[in-house]
Design an enzyme around this catalytic site. Structure first.
Site, short mmCIF file in Angstrom:
data_model
loop_
_atom_site.label_atom_id
_atom_site.label_comp_id
_atom_site.label_asym_id
_atom_site.label_seq_id
_atom_site.Cartn_x
_atom_site.Cartn_y
_atom_site.Cartn_z
N GLU A 53 0.83 -1.21 0.00
CA GLU A 53 0.00 0.00 0.00
C GLU A 53 0.86 1.26 0.00
O GLU A 53 0.48 2.29 -0.56
CB GLU A 53 -0.94 0.01 1.21
N PHE A 79 -12.05 -7.83 13.29
CA PHE A 79 -10.88 -8.22 12.49
C PHE A 79 -10.55 -7.12 11.48
O PHE A 79 -11.40 -6.67 10.74
CB PHE A 79 -11.16 -9.54 11.77
N GLN A 80 -9.29 -6.70 11.48
CA GLN A 80 -8.76 -5.66 10.59
C GLN A 80 -9.48 -4.33 10.76
O GLN A 80 -9.63 -3.56 9.80
CB GLN A 80 -8.78 -6.13 9.13
N LYS A 115 -17.79 -1.62 4.90
CA LYS A 115 -18.13 -2.60 3.88
C LYS A 115 -19.63 -2.67 3.61
O LYS A 115 -20.07 -2.80 2.46
CB LYS A 115 -17.61 -3.99 4.29
N MET A 120 23.46 9.59 4.46
CA MET A 120 23.36 10.83 5.24
C MET A 120 23.55 10.56 6.73
O MET A 120 24.13 11.37 7.46
CB MET A 120 22.02 11.51 4.98
#
Length: 562
Positions: free
Chosen positions: A53, A115-116, A165, A473
């Site tokens: 993502e 969940f999630q 959803k 760096m």
């Protein structure tokens, strides 16, 4: 009048995206967004499946930065949404217009640790220009219209739409939204005439004026006005990292980038000037250095469309809120001319005496040399994206973009892993142009999985890795400020050529200047994606440098001999 068509939330969303002119989105599917993906399957909108993502949102950023259009990214709930957080923050800090679509657990499960499930609204509230959680499918047309409007107007930025959803599958009448009206949101674009008048008078009285320009010039499509005004008034120009490309770098008025790794001439000019005209900038700490020593002798004017930026970091004498392009147009009409002939002679001498340079060594490939060779091969006409670190600063020094929107980098957040997926997005947005990602070996490894995306879709991005086998760096700071105690900055030596080939991408390696020149030519001529691993001098440093906490006049390494 006919009855509005009944649609699911997912169908409405896709219809609204089409209405906004969206033809390309980046994303990664998951359970909470499957109804949306099912509609996308035959919707006629191209979807680019990235391998993470974070790759998707940086690609959307690259698309937006290369075009000025709103980039769109889609991810699922929970980890899909939280994997977007770095990119959202990056887009927020660099004022990149994005619409971020996230799935969410069903409304009946919100707040139950389903969940999630993740509170993406709470998480993203401080890093978005605005965010929405849709609770009724019928609201989707209005919300999408508002989101695109907010993302692309005023100071651009990311807007998030979180869609549970069950809202995606809910059916409601679809009512197209052709207009938008948001109470309390009305960006000021027209600069106040009194502010323009005060600035014109200040310019006429100035003897040592400087134009300090940033990414706001590019966002406002104001480069043409900037060039006209600077040349008309004969005022030298310094640029932020984000402003590179907004002013021709071969123009005699251009002094280079200012700040921590700015040029001697740019930093010295800002320190000594009597009028600093800041256009589309935010006085970032990497630009100002120690605030007490930032341009201490000047009267300061600040033109910016975001009123929150005026006076935030530096007190301003002449504030002008509005579109920077319109402000420059107004100044062009006023035509103020300062008495700055001696000043121009002085700053040009600084440019001549303290050029950006490096020491060549027989048989050794210097990182700056690679950028020089890329510049020579492209004449600045490629779109360059960068990762973050030493190579980013060398690219800023030695690559000279020939046009706005041709130098795309992570300025505010300094996000490692940005450059490669951003290059994918830029290449898809502008398919007929050469797109080069100048990467560090460490940064590139943060989104290396996107090699599969470019290979599968034959996106002809050229990845040029400046490989010094370090977090460059970090190592430089450890050398200069931590007595060369290189704690965890050696990043190892993966075989990038084999990695590229494993993904189906052409890979090459160069270890000498001669090999580097040839490799760049081959890469640019190759019709598909290419990765070139340039093995460069390991302990080369980026100079000049303003030490942390110092003033910009206290830079070290104005010449490499120093």
């Amino acid at each position: 009048m006919s009855e509005p068509a009944m649609m699911t939330g997912a169908q409405m969303l896709v219809e609204c995206l089409k209405q906004e002119g969206v033809d390309l989105i980046f994303g990664y599917p998951g359970g909470a967004v499957l109804p949306i993906y099912d509609v996308l399957y035959d919707a006629g909108i191209e979807h680019v499946l990235t391998r993470h993502e974070q790759g998707a949102i940086h690609a959307a950023q690259g698309y937006a930065r290369a075009t000025g259009r709103v980039g769109v990214v889609l991810a699922t709930s929970g980890p899909g949404a939280t994997n977007l957080v770095t990119g959202i923050t990056d887009a927020y800090m660099d004022s990149t217009p994005l619409v971020v679509l996230t799935g969410q657990v069903p409304t009946t499960m919100i707040g139950r640790d389903a969940f999630q499930e993740a509170d993406v609204i709470g998480i993203t509230m401080p890093i978005t220009k605005h965010n929405y959680q849709v609770r009724n499918a019928a609201d989707i047309p209005r919300i999408v219209r508002e989101a695109f409007h907010i993302a692309s107007t005023g100071r651009p930025g990311p807007v998030l739409i979180d869609i549970p959803k069950d809202v995606s599958t809910q059916t409601a009448p679809y009512v197209r939204q052709d207009s938008v009206s948001i109470r309390g949101y009305n960006p000021t674009t027209e600069p106040h005439p009194m502010g323009i008048e005060r600035l014109a008078e200040a310019i006429s009285r100035a003897k040592k004026p400087v134009l300090y320009v940033g990414g706001g010039i590019i966002l406002a499509e104001a480069s043409e006005y900037l060039v006209t005004f600077a040349r008309q008034a004969r005022i030298p120009v310094v640029s932020t990292l984000m402003g590179l490309g907004s002013f021709p770098q071969d123009d005699e008025l251009f002094l280079g980038m200012l700040g921590m790794h700015g040029t001697y001439a740019a930093n010295k000019a800002v320190f000594e000037c009597d009028l600093l005209i800041a256009c589309g900038v935010r006085f970032d700490d990497r630009v100002t250095g120690k605030l007490e020593r930032f341009s201490p002798k000047s009267k300061k004017a600040h033109i910016d469309i975001d009123p929150a930026e005026i006076g935030k970091n530096v007190a301003v004498d002449i504030p002008i809120v509005g579109d920077v392009g319109r402000a420059l147009q107004a100044l062009i009409e006023k035509a103020p001319v300062p008495d700055s002939a001696n000043w121009l002679q002085t700053v040009r001498q600084w440019v001549k005496d303290y050029p950006l340079e490096y020491k060549s060594e027989e048989g050794v490939l210097k990182p700056q040399q690679v950028i020089d060779l890329i510049q020579e091969a492209t004449q600045g006409k490629a779109i360059v994206t960068t990762e973050v670190g030493q190579h980013q600063m060398w690219a800023a020094h030695f690559y000279k973009p020939a046009a706005p929107r041709s130098f795309i980098t992570s300025g505010g957040l300094g996000t490692m892993g940005f450059g490669f997926p951003a290059a994918m997005g830029a290449q898809l947005a502008r398919p007929n142009e050469t797109v080069i990602c100048i990467a560090g070996d460490a940064s590139f490894q943060m989104n290396i999985q996107e090699l599969q995306t470019v290979a599968e879709r034959n996106i002809p991005v050229k990845v040029m890795i400046i490989n010094n086998y370090y977090l460059g760096m970090v190592r430089q700071w450890q050398e200069l400020f931590y007595e060369k105690r290189y704690s965890e900055s050696a990043i190892g030596q993966p075989d990038f050529v084999k990695v590229a080939e494993a993904f189906g991408v052409k890979g090459m390696r160069a270890t000498t200047p001669e090999e580097a020149k040839e490799a760049i030519q081959i890469a640019l001529a190759h019709p598909g994606p290419v990765l070139v691993d340039f093995s460069v001098a390991e302990e080369e440093n980026v100079f000049p440098m303003v030490p942390p906490g110092a003033g910009n006049d206290e830079m070290v390494g104005g010449r490499w001999e120093d």
